[in-house]
Design an enzyme around this catalytic site. Sequence first.
Site, PDB file in Angstrom:
ATOM      1  N   ARG A 145      -3.008  93.305 -16.138  1.00 62.15           N
ATOM      2  CA  ARG A 145      -3.803  94.543 -15.968  1.00 62.15           C
ATOM      3  C   ARG A 145      -5.304  94.224 -15.970  1.00 62.15           C
ATOM      4  NH1 ARG A 145      -1.396  98.857 -15.136  1.00 62.15           N
ATOM      5  NH2 ARG A 145      -3.149 100.162 -15.673  1.00 62.15           N
ATOM      6  N   THR A 160       2.956  93.566 -25.704  1.00 65.60           N
ATOM      7  CA  THR A 160       2.584  93.497 -24.298  1.00 65.60           C
ATOM      8  C   THR A 160       2.379  92.042 -23.893  1.00 65.60           C
ATOM      9  OG1 THR A 160       0.906  93.906 -22.616  1.00 65.60           O
ATOM     10  CG2 THR A 160       0.138  94.055 -24.856  1.00 65.60           C
ATOM     11  N   ASP A 202      -3.614  92.499 -24.586  1.00 65.47           N
ATOM     12  CA  ASP A 202      -4.890  93.216 -24.512  1.00 65.47           C
ATOM     13  C   ASP A 202      -5.021  94.323 -25.556  1.00 65.47           C
ATOM     14  OD1 ASP A 202      -3.003  94.893 -23.482  1.00 65.47           O
ATOM     15  OD2 ASP A 202      -4.109  95.450 -21.683  1.00 65.47           O
ATOM     16  N   ASP A 206      -0.763  99.846 -25.399  1.00 64.79           N
ATOM     17  CA  ASP A 206      -1.774 100.864 -25.714  1.00 64.79           C
ATOM     18  C   ASP A 206      -1.291 102.275 -25.385  1.00 64.79           C
ATOM     19  OD1 ASP A 206      -1.896 100.109 -23.041  1.00 64.79           O
ATOM     20  OD2 ASP A 206      -4.022 100.613 -22.841  1.00 64.79           O
ATOM     21  N   ARG A 232       1.279 113.863 -21.003  1.00 64.33           N
ATOM     22  CA  ARG A 232       0.715 114.283 -19.705  1.00 64.33           C
ATOM     23  C   ARG A 232       1.839 114.192 -18.685  1.00 64.33           C
ATOM     24  NH1 ARG A 232      -2.902 110.697 -17.895  1.00 64.33           N
ATOM     25  NH2 ARG A 232      -2.791 109.188 -19.560  1.00 64.33           N
ATOM     26  N   GLY A 247       5.919  98.555 -20.263  1.00 63.31           N
ATOM     27  CA  GLY A 247       6.621  97.441 -19.619  1.00 63.31           C
ATOM     28  C   GLY A 247       7.395  96.614 -20.628  1.00 63.31           C
ATOM     29  N   ASP A 253       0.378  91.309 -21.785  1.00 61.03           N
ATOM     30  CA  ASP A 253      -1.035  91.249 -21.388  1.00 61.03           C
ATOM     31  C   ASP A 253      -1.967  90.782 -22.518  1.00 61.03           C
ATOM     32  OD1 ASP A 253      -0.041  92.358 -19.067  1.00 61.03           O
ATOM     33  OD2 ASP A 253      -0.642  94.402 -19.595  1.00 61.03           O
TER      34      ASP A 253
END
Length: 368
Positions: A193, A147, A151, A125, A88, A14, A149
């Site tokens: 989050r 971020t 975090d 992350d 992925r 983000g 966040d």
Amino acid sequence: MSMIKRIAINTGGGDAPGLNAVIRAVVHAATKRGWECFGIRDGYNGLFLPELYPNGDGVFPLTRDRVRGITHLGGTILGTTNRGNPLRYPTKREDGSMYERDRSDEIMEGFRKWEIDALIAIGGDGSLTMANAFAQKGLKVVGVPKTIDNDLEGTVATFGFDTAVAFATECIDRLHSTAESHHRVMVVEVMGRHAGWIALNTGVAGTADVILIPEIPYDIEKVAEKIRSREASGRTFSIIVVAEGAIPKGGTVSVIEKEIGKAERLGGIGEQVAAQIQQITKKETRLVVLGHLLRGGTPTTFDRLLSLRFGAAAVRALEQGKSGVVVVLDPPTVKYIPLEEVADRVRLVPLDSDTVLTARDLSISFGD
Ligand code: F6P
């Protein structure tokens, strides 16, 4: 001594206020050392999905001219994505079903094709986990933590967080007048989050009455109790700040969307809390979801400075021959820690943190 001539820069996950300031600092510091800089568009997409860039500019030169006047701008001039993790990558089978495929070798090939000696990866992350995978495949990589966040492990702060909290606090200040004039309960849902940093700091700074964070599962009856006790003492309004990842006791996190190859989207908890509070207390209750407003705008002075310091420090790390590290804030200075210490980890609010204790001393309820 570093043998670096060409570096690439990308931004992933983000967007957050301060990304452009990091990019500018990297380009200036690298150019000063005689290195050429290249930007990769939209995370790693510019490197391994050429079909998305018909003009062939998925990777493009970043000069001092190209980064002029961007320090104060939100967003990222490189573009970003939090979809399609190349480790992925969501891929369709012939029968239409989906599976995840590792496309990291194509990205390593892209770096070779562009003769890139090192990467400065700016991200949260998820992005730093990808950067770590490329470092393990032999690419010189330095990460920069980003971020709203806040975090990420290993750093006292990530840039973007201060700007998000400053804006959310201003919103709460504004909501106070309606709450008080109309004798209402105002519920404010903020991003973050699975961590409650934004909600906690905003709630304390904005003098909320209740703060609900993922780290402290709440009981809605306790929240209602707080509102009733305010009512009994003549305070006919209340402000509740809810983190998007907040969890009711015995319940689960509220998810809007979960699809293969996409980060799950959290949300909806504010709506639940507002409906339950209105039902239990019979007080008119309104919900405001701040959402992506928290990711935009001009970075605060703190975030700008942190971003510029991180960007320049990332270049110094490469010059010193460091790789597989991330620049972190360890006041009063910055330092470097291994990417593994950050990758795939989430830093939650410690329950004994000074800010939690402050909130409790100010009689702010966590609904516990
Ligand atoms: O990680 C930043 C963040 O804004 C989170 O707070 C939020 O949960 C998520 O990104 C939202 O992502 P999207 O922009 O994909 O909805």
